[in-house]
Design a protein around this motif. Sequence first.
Motif, PDB file in Angstrom:
ATOM      1  N   ASN A   1       0.807  -1.223   0.000  1.00 55.11           N
ATOM      2  CA  ASN A   1       0.000   0.000   0.000  1.00 55.11           C
ATOM      3  C   ASN A   1       0.839   1.272   0.000  1.00 55.11           C
ATOM      4  O   ASN A   1       0.305   2.375  -0.178  1.00 55.11           O
ATOM      5  CB  ASN A   1      -0.924   0.024   1.226  1.00 55.11           C
ATOM      6  N   LYS A   2       2.123   1.143   0.220  1.00 57.77           N
ATOM      7  CA  LYS A   2       2.981   2.319   0.388  1.00 57.77           C
ATOM      8  C   LYS A   2       2.884   3.313  -0.766  1.00 57.77           C
ATOM      9  O   LYS A   2       2.788   4.522  -0.529  1.00 57.77           O
ATOM     10  CB  LYS A   2       4.436   1.888   0.596  1.00 57.77           C
ATOM     11  N   PRO A   3       2.909   2.863  -2.038  1.00 52.94           N
ATOM     12  CA  PRO A   3       2.816   3.837  -3.140  1.00 52.94           C
ATOM     13  C   PRO A   3       1.559   4.701  -3.101  1.00 52.94           C
ATOM     14  O   PRO A   3       1.564   5.820  -3.619  1.00 52.94           O
ATOM     15  CB  PRO A   3       2.838   2.954  -4.387  1.00 52.94           C
ATOM     16  N   TYR A   4       0.497   4.176  -2.491  1.00 52.87           N
ATOM     17  CA  TYR A   4      -0.748   4.935  -2.411  1.00 52.87           C
ATOM     18  C   TYR A   4      -0.714   5.960  -1.285  1.00 52.87           C
ATOM     19  O   TYR A   4      -1.341   7.019  -1.384  1.00 52.87           O
ATOM     20  CB  TYR A   4      -1.941   3.989  -2.203  1.00 52.87           C
ATOM     21  N   PHE A   5      -0.013   5.636  -0.203  1.00 52.24           N
ATOM     22  CA  PHE A   5       0.015   6.511   0.961  1.00 52.24           C
ATOM     23  C   PHE A   5       1.204   7.474   0.961  1.00 52.24           C
ATOM     24  O   PHE A   5       1.173   8.492   1.640  1.00 52.24           O
ATOM     25  CB  PHE A   5       0.039   5.679   2.252  1.00 52.24           C
ATOM     26  N   VAL A   6       2.248   7.139   0.219  1.00 52.20           N
ATOM     27  CA  VAL A   6       3.432   8.002   0.146  1.00 52.20           C
ATOM     28  C   VAL A   6       3.577   8.493  -1.294  1.00 52.20           C
ATOM     29  O   VAL A   6       4.082   7.786  -2.157  1.00 52.20           O
ATOM     30  CB  VAL A   6       4.703   7.243   0.586  1.00 52.20           C
ATOM     31  N   ALA A   7       3.115   9.701  -1.538  1.00 47.85           N
ATOM     32  CA  ALA A   7       3.154  10.266  -2.890  1.00 47.85           C
ATOM     33  C   ALA A   7       4.004  11.529  -2.894  1.00 47.85           C
ATOM     34  O   ALA A   7       3.894  12.368  -1.991  1.00 47.85           O
ATOM     35  CB  ALA A   7       1.741  10.587  -3.360  1.00 47.85           C
ATOM     36  N   PHE A   8       4.848  11.659  -3.899  1.00 52.83           N
ATOM     37  CA  PHE A   8       5.737  12.808  -3.979  1.00 52.83           C
ATOM     38  C   PHE A   8       5.252  13.855  -4.974  1.00 52.83           C
ATOM     39  O   PHE A   8       5.844  14.934  -5.082  1.00 52.83           O
ATOM     40  CB  PHE A   8       7.157  12.342  -4.355  1.00 52.83           C
ATOM     41  N   ARG A   9       4.176  13.536  -5.678  1.00 50.53           N
ATOM     42  CA  ARG A   9       3.586  14.505  -6.614  1.00 50.53           C
ATOM     43  C   ARG A   9       2.115  14.686  -6.262  1.00 50.53           C
ATOM     44  O   ARG A   9       1.445  13.718  -5.886  1.00 50.53           O
ATOM     45  CB  ARG A   9       3.725  14.008  -8.054  1.00 50.53           C
ATOM     46  N   PRO A  10       1.601  15.885  -6.384  1.00 51.20           N
ATOM     47  CA  PRO A  10       0.187  16.120  -6.043  1.00 51.20           C
ATOM     48  C   PRO A  10      -0.770  15.212  -6.801  1.00 51.20           C
ATOM     49  O   PRO A  10      -1.752  14.715  -6.218  1.00 51.20           O
ATOM     50  CB  PRO A  10      -0.028  17.593  -6.416  1.00 51.20           C
ATOM     51  N   GLU A  11      -0.482  14.978  -8.074  1.00 50.62           N
ATOM     52  CA  GLU A  11      -1.388  14.157  -8.882  1.00 50.62           C
ATOM     53  C   GLU A  11      -1.342  12.670  -8.499  1.00 50.62           C
ATOM     54  O   GLU A  11      -2.201  11.895  -8.919  1.00 50.62           O
ATOM     55  CB  GLU A  11      -1.079  14.310 -10.389  1.00 50.62           C
ATOM     56  N   SER A  12      -0.325  12.282  -7.712  1.00 53.63           N
ATOM     57  CA  SER A  12      -0.205  10.883  -7.286  1.00 53.63           C
ATOM     58  C   SER A  12      -0.902  10.611  -5.956  1.00 53.63           C
ATOM     59  O   SER A  12      -1.024   9.456  -5.544  1.00 53.63           O
ATOM     60  CB  SER A  12       1.272  10.495  -7.172  1.00 53.63           C
ATOM     61  N   ARG A  13      -1.346  11.649  -5.294  1.00 51.86           N
ATOM     62  CA  ARG A  13      -2.014  11.463  -4.013  1.00 51.86           C
ATOM     63  C   ARG A  13      -3.392  10.843  -4.209  1.00 51.86           C
ATOM     64  O   ARG A  13      -4.000  10.973  -5.275  1.00 51.86           O
ATOM     65  CB  ARG A  13      -2.156  12.796  -3.273  1.00 51.86           C
ATOM     66  N   MET A  14      -3.880  10.170  -3.173  1.00 52.04           N
ATOM     67  CA  MET A  14      -5.227   9.608  -3.250  1.00 52.04           C
ATOM     68  C   MET A  14      -6.244  10.710  -3.477  1.00 52.04           C
ATOM     69  O   MET A  14      -6.136  11.787  -2.884  1.00 52.04           O
ATOM     70  CB  MET A  14      -5.548   8.844  -1.961  1.00 52.04           C
ATOM     71  N   ARG A  15      -7.209  10.445  -4.316  1.00 52.32           N
ATOM     72  CA  ARG A  15      -8.195  11.473  -4.681  1.00 52.32           C
ATOM     73  C   ARG A  15      -9.255  11.681  -3.605  1.00 52.32           C
ATOM     74  O   ARG A  15      -9.943  12.711  -3.609  1.00 52.32           O
ATOM     75  CB  ARG A  15      -8.867  11.096  -6.012  1.00 52.32           C
ATOM     76  N   THR A  16      -9.438  10.713  -2.713  1.00 50.31           N
ATOM     77  CA  THR A  16     -10.379  10.889  -1.610  1.00 50.31           C
ATOM     78  C   THR A  16      -9.731  10.380  -0.309  1.00 50.31           C
ATOM     79  O   THR A  16      -8.736   9.651  -0.348  1.00 50.31           O
ATOM     80  CB  THR A  16     -11.699  10.110  -1.830  1.00 50.31           C
ATOM     81  N   ASN A  17     -10.324  10.747   0.808  1.00 52.70           N
ATOM     82  CA  ASN A  17      -9.797  10.270   2.102  1.00 52.70           C
ATOM     83  C   ASN A  17     -10.526   9.031   2.615  1.00 52.70           C
ATOM     84  O   ASN A  17     -10.319   8.620   3.750  1.00 52.70           O
ATOM     85  CB  ASN A  17      -9.842  11.388   3.155  1.00 52.70           C
ATOM     86  N   LEU A  18     -11.377   8.427   1.780  1.00 48.81           N
ATOM     87  CA  LEU A  18     -12.119   7.234   2.215  1.00 48.81           C
ATOM     88  C   LEU A  18     -11.176   6.121   2.708  1.00 48.81           C
ATOM     89  O   LEU A  18     -11.410   5.558   3.787  1.00 48.81           O
ATOM     90  CB  LEU A  18     -13.013   6.709   1.080  1.00 48.81           C
ATOM     91  N   PRO A  19     -10.107   5.773   1.956  1.00 46.79           N
ATOM     92  CA  PRO A  19      -9.220   4.706   2.460  1.00 46.79           C
ATOM     93  C   PRO A  19      -8.563   5.048   3.793  1.00 46.79           C
ATOM     94  O   PRO A  19      -8.356   4.164   4.630  1.00 46.79           O
ATOM     95  CB  PRO A  19      -8.164   4.574   1.348  1.00 46.79           C
ATOM     96  N   ILE A  20      -8.253   6.331   3.998  1.00 45.16           N
ATOM     97  CA  ILE A  20      -7.618   6.741   5.248  1.00 45.16           C
ATOM     98  C   ILE A  20      -8.609   6.626   6.399  1.00 45.16           C
ATOM     99  O   ILE A  20      -8.278   6.121   7.481  1.00 45.16           O
ATOM    100  CB  ILE A  20      -7.087   8.178   5.140  1.00 45.16           C
ATOM    101  N   ILE A  21      -9.821   7.077   6.183  1.00 47.01           N
ATOM    102  CA  ILE A  21     -10.850   6.995   7.222  1.00 47.01           C
ATOM    103  C   ILE A  21     -11.141   5.543   7.572  1.00 47.01           C
ATOM    104  O   ILE A  21     -11.248   5.177   8.752  1.00 47.01           O
ATOM    105  CB  ILE A  21     -12.132   7.727   6.772  1.00 47.01           C
ATOM    106  N   LEU A  22     -11.241   4.680   6.554  1.00 46.70           N
ATOM    107  CA  LEU A  22     -11.521   3.273   6.818  1.00 46.70           C
ATOM    108  C   LEU A  22     -10.344   2.616   7.547  1.00 46.70           C
ATOM    109  O   LEU A  22     -10.546   1.799   8.452  1.00 46.70           O
ATOM    110  CB  LEU A  22     -11.813   2.524   5.519  1.00 46.70           C
ATOM    111  N   HIS A  23      -9.122   2.996   7.179  1.00 45.75           N
ATOM    112  CA  HIS A  23      -7.958   2.453   7.879  1.00 45.75           C
ATOM    113  C   HIS A  23      -7.977   2.870   9.351  1.00 45.75           C
ATOM    114  O   HIS A  23      -7.738   2.047  10.242  1.00 45.75           O
ATOM    115  CB  HIS A  23      -6.673   2.939   7.223  1.00 45.75           C
ATOM    116  N   HIS A  24      -8.283   4.135   9.617  1.00 44.90           N
ATOM    117  CA  HIS A  24      -8.369   4.611  10.996  1.00 44.90           C
ATOM    118  C   HIS A  24      -9.467   3.854  11.753  1.00 44.90           C
ATOM    119  O   HIS A  24      -9.298   3.490  12.919  1.00 44.90           O
ATOM    120  CB  HIS A  24      -8.660   6.107  11.027  1.00 44.90           C
TER     121      HIS A  24
END
Length: 253
Positions: A175-198
């Motif tokens: 999952n690291k490539p999804y959570f660690v992005a070095f370009r704005p366009e590579s970031r997750m488009r929504t926070n749903l996965p983060i909320i579900l992980h929490h």
Amino acid sequence: MIDENKIAQNWEELMKRIHSEFKSPERKHSLEQMYNFFQERMMFMPASSFEHYHNCFAGGYVDHVLRVMDCAEAVYNNWQALGSNCSGYTREELMFAALNHDLGKVGTQEHEMYAPNPSDWHRRNQGKIYEINPEIPFMSVPDRSLLLLQEFGIKFTQNEMMGIKLHDGMYDDANKPYFVAFRPESRMRTNLPIILHHADHMASQIEYEQWKESNNTVTKQAQRKVRKSTAKTVTNSSESATELFKDLFGDVK
């Protein structure tokens, strides 16, 4: 641990949520069919194989799923209240991902994933209460969750797929490539996965704390029994020694 009544109540609550949370009659029907197919197995399966992980007991899986759904809603509401932009997905998508995030733990249509561990040594010394069925080919839980949904013809959105796939967060190196992005366009488009992980992490931690408290209570009870038994043995031994002394030497003047 939970009793048979709680197991039955949890299953009834899970089916009620499936009926009430999802709008599409077609998808709701497909979900009900799949969960009814797995009912006998899913009702009594654990959420993990080691007692110190989370909900490692009969009925633990459904109990965990319900708690994750509750935690997901609470985290979602908090994020919104604190100014987070949750407009990129719907609450229904979050609930769908929460409901099915660990679905792969049920195994395949033919084989269940968890089996009671026959080794008393491993159960006592490692807390490994269940074994993973070797007949099931290796696959990550999120991947099998998505496969099962596909096998039962249940459609899901990209947001729902990403939530299920990434719910383990950084605990899964994939999952690291999804959570660690070095370009704005590579970031997750929504926070749903983060909320579900929490939410999943919160539920698992709560369940661990419940196990720890229960385990401590059992340990204390066992220690009290040992102390009482030891005290009784010492008393009896002392009395026996006194009687033997009297027999050999008479009463001490």
